[in-house]
Motif scaffolding. Structure first.
Motif, PDB file in Angstrom:
ATOM      1  N   ILE A  89      50.972  48.125  41.423  1.00  0.00           N
ATOM      2  CA  ILE A  89      51.896  47.084  41.903  1.00  0.00           C
ATOM      3  C   ILE A  89      52.824  46.632  40.777  1.00  0.00           C
ATOM      4  N   GLU A  90      52.250  46.453  39.590  1.00  0.00           N
ATOM      5  CA  GLU A  90      53.071  46.007  38.452  1.00  0.00           C
ATOM      6  C   GLU A  90      54.006  47.124  37.982  1.00  0.00           C
TER       7      GLU A  90
ATOM      8  N   PHE B 170      48.973  42.162  46.150  1.00  0.00           N
ATOM      9  CA  PHE B 170      47.697  42.238  45.441  1.00  0.00           C
ATOM     10  C   PHE B 170      46.802  41.055  45.815  1.00  0.00           C
ATOM     11  N   ARG B 171      47.395  39.890  45.951  1.00  0.00           N
ATOM     12  CA  ARG B 171      46.591  38.692  46.267  1.00  0.00           C
ATOM     13  C   ARG B 171      45.894  38.862  47.623  1.00  0.00           C
TER      14      ARG B 171
ATOM     15  N   LYS C  57      46.380  46.923  41.077  1.00  0.00           N
ATOM     16  CA  LYS C  57      47.141  45.942  40.276  1.00  0.00           C
ATOM     17  C   LYS C  57      48.113  46.672  39.337  1.00  0.00           C
TER      18      LYS C  57
ATOM     19  N   CYS D 177      30.266  46.845  43.879  1.00  0.00           N
ATOM     20  CA  CYS D 177      31.089  45.858  43.179  1.00  0.00           C
ATOM     21  C   CYS D 177      31.965  46.560  42.136  1.00  0.00           C
TER      22      CYS D 177
ATOM     23  N   VAL E 100      43.039  41.618  47.277  1.00  0.00           N
ATOM     24  CA  VAL E 100      41.813  41.113  46.630  1.00  0.00           C
ATOM     25  C   VAL E 100      40.910  40.459  47.666  1.00  0.00           C
ATOM     26  N   GLU E 101      41.489  39.561  48.478  1.00  0.00           N
ATOM     27  CA  GLU E 101      40.671  38.844  49.463  1.00  0.00           C
ATOM     28  C   GLU E 101      40.093  39.801  50.499  1.00  0.00           C
TER      29      GLU E 101
ATOM     30  N   GLN F  85      37.345  42.110  48.906  1.00  0.00           N
ATOM     31  CA  GLN F  85      36.110  41.347  48.656  1.00  0.00           C
ATOM     32  C   GLN F  85      35.449  40.932  49.966  1.00  0.00           C
TER      33      GLN F  85
ATOM     34  N   LEU G 103      40.696  47.716  42.804  1.00  0.00           N
ATOM     35  CA  LEU G 103      41.660  46.617  42.656  1.00  0.00           C
ATOM     36  C   LEU G 103      42.417  46.706  41.330  1.00  0.00           C
ATOM     37  N   ALA G 104      41.720  47.128  40.283  1.00  0.00           N
ATOM     38  CA  ALA G 104      42.404  47.256  38.985  1.00  0.00           C
ATOM     39  C   ALA G 104      43.494  48.330  39.070  1.00  0.00           C
TER      40      ALA G 104
ATOM     41  N   ARG H 239      53.713  40.839  44.132  1.00  0.00           N
ATOM     42  CA  ARG H 239      52.406  40.393  43.618  1.00  0.00           C
ATOM     43  C   ARG H 239      51.539  39.860  44.756  1.00  0.00           C
ATOM     44  N   ARG H 240      52.207  39.319  45.750  1.00  0.00           N
ATOM     45  CA  ARG H 240      51.482  38.762  46.892  1.00  0.00           C
ATOM     46  C   ARG H 240      50.634  39.831  47.595  1.00  0.00           C
TER      47      ARG H 240
ATOM     48  N   THR I 256      36.022  46.719  42.060  1.00  0.00           N
ATOM     49  CA  THR I 256      36.757  46.247  40.883  1.00  0.00           C
ATOM     50  C   THR I 256      37.730  47.308  40.386  1.00  0.00           C
ATOM     51  N   LEU I 257      37.272  48.565  40.369  1.00  0.00           N
ATOM     52  CA  LEU I 257      38.145  49.648  39.897  1.00  0.00           C
ATOM     53  C   LEU I 257      39.300  49.904  40.866  1.00  0.00           C
TER      54      LEU I 257
END
Lengths: 124, 160
Positions: B31-32, B41-42, B28, B17, B45-46, B49, B24-25, B38-39, B21-22
């Protein structure tokens, strides 16, 4: 009832809910793997709020990202607030979204669909 | 000639986990910082996970930027029963007319979940919606374990 403050985490937002009536914030990104566990203190706060004598709340949601489990928790949260309103509370939700992010605006519209509480979309 | 850039590549066993998390962080931030959609990243995430939910061994996460599009791909070993259930769920999603996907997401979001549920059961529906149906779920059977492969593509025409 107690104030609820949770600092922003790597995948979780800053939470600031007042000790009673007032303004509440959920701000940041919200994609915890176990959203149902993470949201528990928030639901507990709403449960306490429903029992409190002063039930006035402006809930501000300013999330740039959230996963699908969190979207379910957000809808559950709004439904609890809707119940609170039906019991005489004054609640409203302000959904803040970045104006160049149409997905976020659509998410707000979807979550508001069918809810019987004031729900404002606020562009920033 | 099309250009391909690897935005993220992770390969390993037992994605924790904390590691997810790292990953994805970091994604993120990337991407920024670099102005990717941004989509993307969305979807990531799915999919990451989903690997956490269904992986029982080695797994791979790959995000590629092509000229005019992005691909997110995950591959992981899975318990055969879980892989088949996921494939059936994906087939059900793919059989759905596009205009019904949002309603299906809304319905599942409103559904009561049994205690101990690990997810809302919306992730694959959201991947289909965010990728404008440019996604696929494949199961490759092995002797004891199955390989589960998910991929989604964002194109300028559909989703960027």
């Amino acid at each position: 009832m107690n104030e609820l403050r949770i600092p922003q985490g790597t995948s979780t937002p800053r939470v600031q809910f007042p000790a009673g009536a007032g303004t509440a914030w959920l701000e940041g990104a919200c994609y915890p793997e176990d959203a149902f566990t993470w949201f528990r203190p928030v639901f507990q706060w709403v449960e306490d709020f429903r029992k409190s004598p002063q039930r006035q709340l402006e809930l501000n949601i300013k999330l740039d990202y959230f996963n699908t489990s969190s979207s379910k928790c957000l809808l559950d949260l709004f439904q609890h607030l809707q119940d609170c309103r039906a019991e005489g509370g004054e609640v409203e939700v302000r959904w803040h979204y970045c104006e160049d992010d149409p997905d976020l605006r659509e998410s707000g519209e979807e979550l508001a669909d069918g809810l019987r509480i004031p729900f404002q979309l606020v562009a920033y | 000639m099309s250009k391909e850039t690897r935005l993220l590549e992770w390969e390993g066993e037992g994605l924790s986990c904390e590691a997810a998390t790292l990953i994805l962080a970091g994604l993120k931030d990337q991407i920024e910082r670099d102005g990717h959609p941004r989509r993307l990243f969305r979807i990531a995430v799915e999919m990451v996970q989903n690997v956490r939910l269904h992986s029982i061994g080695p797994a791979q996460i790959l995000i590629l930027q092509h000229t005019g599009s992005y691909t997110v791909r995950t591959e992981n070993l899975s318990d055969p029963d879980a892989a088949i259930r996921l494939l059936e769920h994906a087939n059900w999603i793919n059989a759905m007319p596009e205009e019904e996907v949002t309603a299906a997401i809304q319905k599942r979001r409103q559904a009561h979940l049994p205690p101990g549920s690990r997810g809302a059961g919306i992730g694959l529906l959201e991947i289909r919606r965010l990728s404008a149906s440019n996604w696929a779920c494949k199961v490759i059977p092995g002797p004891d374990q199955y390989r589960l492969v998910l991929s989604a593509t964002l194109t300028h025409n559909s989703a960027l």
